[in-house]
Scaffold this motif. Structure first.
Motif, PDB file in Angstrom:
ATOM      1  N   LEU A   1       0.848  -1.197   0.000  1.00 29.83           N
ATOM      2  CA  LEU A   1       0.000   0.000   0.000  1.00 29.83           C
ATOM      3  C   LEU A   1       0.879   1.240   0.000  1.00 29.83           C
ATOM      4  N   ALA A   2       0.820   1.967  -1.098  1.00 28.48           N
ATOM      5  CA  ALA A   2       1.610   3.193  -1.228  1.00 28.48           C
ATOM      6  C   ALA A   2       0.748   4.396  -0.841  1.00 28.48           C
ATOM      7  N   ARG A   3       1.385   5.559  -0.804  1.00 32.13           N
ATOM      8  CA  ARG A   3       0.630   6.784  -0.508  1.00 32.13           C
ATOM      9  C   ARG A   3      -0.266   7.169  -1.680  1.00 32.13           C
ATOM     10  N   SER A   4       0.158   6.812  -2.887  1.00 34.70           N
ATOM     11  CA  SER A   4      -0.677   7.048  -4.073  1.00 34.70           C
ATOM     12  C   SER A   4      -1.262   5.721  -4.545  1.00 34.70           C
ATOM     13  N   VAL A   5      -2.474   5.783  -5.077  1.00 31.16           N
ATOM     14  CA  VAL A   5      -3.089   4.591  -5.678  1.00 31.16           C
ATOM     15  C   VAL A   5      -2.171   4.013  -6.755  1.00 31.16           C
ATOM     16  N   PHE A   6      -1.574   4.902  -7.529  1.00 27.74           N
ATOM     17  CA  PHE A   6      -0.742   4.511  -8.673  1.00 27.74           C
ATOM     18  C   PHE A   6       0.389   3.560  -8.282  1.00 27.74           C
ATOM     19  N   HIS A   7       0.970   3.755  -7.116  1.00 23.53           N
ATOM     20  CA  HIS A   7       2.113   2.930  -6.717  1.00 23.53           C
ATOM     21  C   HIS A   7       1.740   1.752  -5.821  1.00 23.53           C
TER      22      HIS A   7
ATOM     23  N   ASP B   1       8.589  11.205  -4.732  1.00 19.68           N
ATOM     24  CA  ASP B   1       9.190  12.048  -3.688  1.00 19.68           C
ATOM     25  C   ASP B   1       8.183  12.971  -3.016  1.00 19.68           C
ATOM     26  N   GLU B   2       7.367  13.622  -3.856  1.00 16.33           N
ATOM     27  CA  GLU B   2       6.468  14.641  -3.307  1.00 16.33           C
ATOM     28  C   GLU B   2       5.315  14.043  -2.501  1.00 16.33           C
ATOM     29  N   ASP B   3       5.140  12.718  -2.554  1.00 15.76           N
ATOM     30  CA  ASP B   3       4.023  12.100  -1.832  1.00 15.76           C
ATOM     31  C   ASP B   3       4.383  11.691  -0.400  1.00 15.76           C
ATOM     32  N   TYR B   4       5.701  11.691  -0.082  1.00 17.78           N
ATOM     33  CA  TYR B   4       6.096  11.227   1.258  1.00 17.78           C
ATOM     34  C   TYR B   4       5.575  12.127   2.380  1.00 17.78           C
ATOM     35  N   SER B   5       5.248  13.372   2.018  1.00 17.62           N
ATOM     36  CA  SER B   5       4.745  14.292   3.049  1.00 17.62           C
ATOM     37  C   SER B   5       3.239  14.130   3.281  1.00 17.62           C
ATOM     38  N   LEU B   6       2.572  13.328   2.445  1.00 17.96           N
ATOM     39  CA  LEU B   6       1.121  13.145   2.612  1.00 17.96           C
ATOM     40  C   LEU B   6       0.827  12.368   3.890  1.00 17.96           C
ATOM     41  N   ASP B   7      -0.291  12.704   4.498  1.00 15.93           N
ATOM     42  CA  ASP B   7      -0.693  11.993   5.722  1.00 15.93           C
ATOM     43  C   ASP B   7      -1.506  10.742   5.334  1.00 15.93           C
TER      44      ASP B   7
END
Lengths: 217, 217
Positions: free
Chosen positions: B92-98, B174-180
């Motif tokens: 499970l990634a922060r984005s659906v895409f990954h 990279d830019e998704d690591y800050s997502l909660d």
């Protein structure tokens, strides 16, 4: 829901009494799992790969990268199929010959159609994601326009389908029942283990409902 | 053991860094499971079915009834393939895409050969049975001449093979690591449940070593 017609392509030949053409039975098995196996032709050899899927009514959605070799090949075929297998246990008979498995399996057939609109692509990716882990779509960042563009989605429009189901104990030859051989089944089940947080996860981010509620097939 | 050559047929195109051509890695995955999926041609449509298998060196054995449609079709092909998939977990990634899966999968390719002698048929059935549940062959009644005659055995002589393996956590942009958003893996495992004795079992027949020692893939 109506049955699928029993046609040459989807008629179960071996173990016909274990076959079902009932739409509800077939859809239940499809919705229970999220990985199917699909065979495709690569330069004259048939190659089978596992891939995720989701279902909306009579449509099975598949996805991959743009130029994905399997998806490209499937789009060239007049008809394709996808197979879902749930292994429920080992069936141990008194004779080696009557050993078997308990299982629920489905084969669906249909024409593959390239999904072209972003709207239907999102519908497909939503249903694939939610089929794998319900509730996840609303927790994660949804696909961006660039990600959608990089994703190929195929709709398998189900025209024929069949299920094959085996359950229960072994069936031995009459003369073997007197043998001093243990017979029965070993049921198998898939379980989830403790979730493993990503090492870069913000320690304040708790386990979300999709993960705590998740139950495997 | 030597690697399999990386040829057009078995070269992993997608996720090439997750590919392996190492014979030992490939054989370990093959020996871990006992169900493969095989695609075959039925009147112009490719149909995929699950079936049990066993391995002896570079040979994968398959079996079914005489006149089994899939086995008959496989024998007509210049080359066939079999796919084994072990699903190890959800990624499970922060984005659906990954989002992804952790898995170990193998595709083996080779010519299908009809096994003609009773001796090799027995070798094949022994290895298929022991691959499913070690120790069972010596507990159960072995195949009679009539049963052997009713059984079709095919040897897939492995000429090319590849494995594809994914393990570990999600890889986000990279830019998704800050997502909660919670990210990590849900490991999956197959377990056996309590064996269920056949209802006609002699109550004095105890659970045999093969069943008590059995561990699923």
């Amino acid at each position: 829901m109506s049955d699928f017609s029993k046609l040459p392509l989807n008629k179960v030949v071996r173990g016909a009494k274990r076959a079902s053409y009932d739409r509800e039975t077939i859809f239940q098995i499809l919705d229970h799992h999220f990985i199917c196996h699909i065979g495709y032709d690569f330069e004259g050899t048939i190659l089978t790969l596992p891939t995720g899927y989701g279902r909306v009514d009579d449509t099975l959605y598949l996805h991959g990268a743009i130029k994905n070799r399997m998806l490209d090949s499937l789009l060239q075929q007049p008809k394709i199929s996808a197979t879902v297998t749930l292994l429920d246990g080992l069936v141990l008979a008194r004779s080696v010959f009557h050993h078997s498995f308990n299982y629920r399996s489905v084969v669906v057939f249909g024409k593959a159609r390239l999904v072209k609109t972003d709207e239907e692509k999102l519908t497909a990716l939503h249903c694939i994601t939610e089929n794998i882990i319900p509730g996840r779509w609303n927790e994660a960042r949804v696909p961006s326009p660039a990600e959608l563009k990089a994703t190929q989605v195929i709709a398998l429009e189900i025209s024929e389908a069949s299920a094959k189901i085996r359950s229960g104990g072994p069936i031995d030859d009459d003369e073997d029942y007197s043998l001093d051989v243990w017979a029965g089944t070993i049921p198998l089940a898939t379980i989830k283990k403790e979730p493993v947080p990503d090492e870069k996860l913000n320690p304040e981010t708790g386990i979300p409902p999709s993960v705590s509620a998740y139950t495997p097939f």
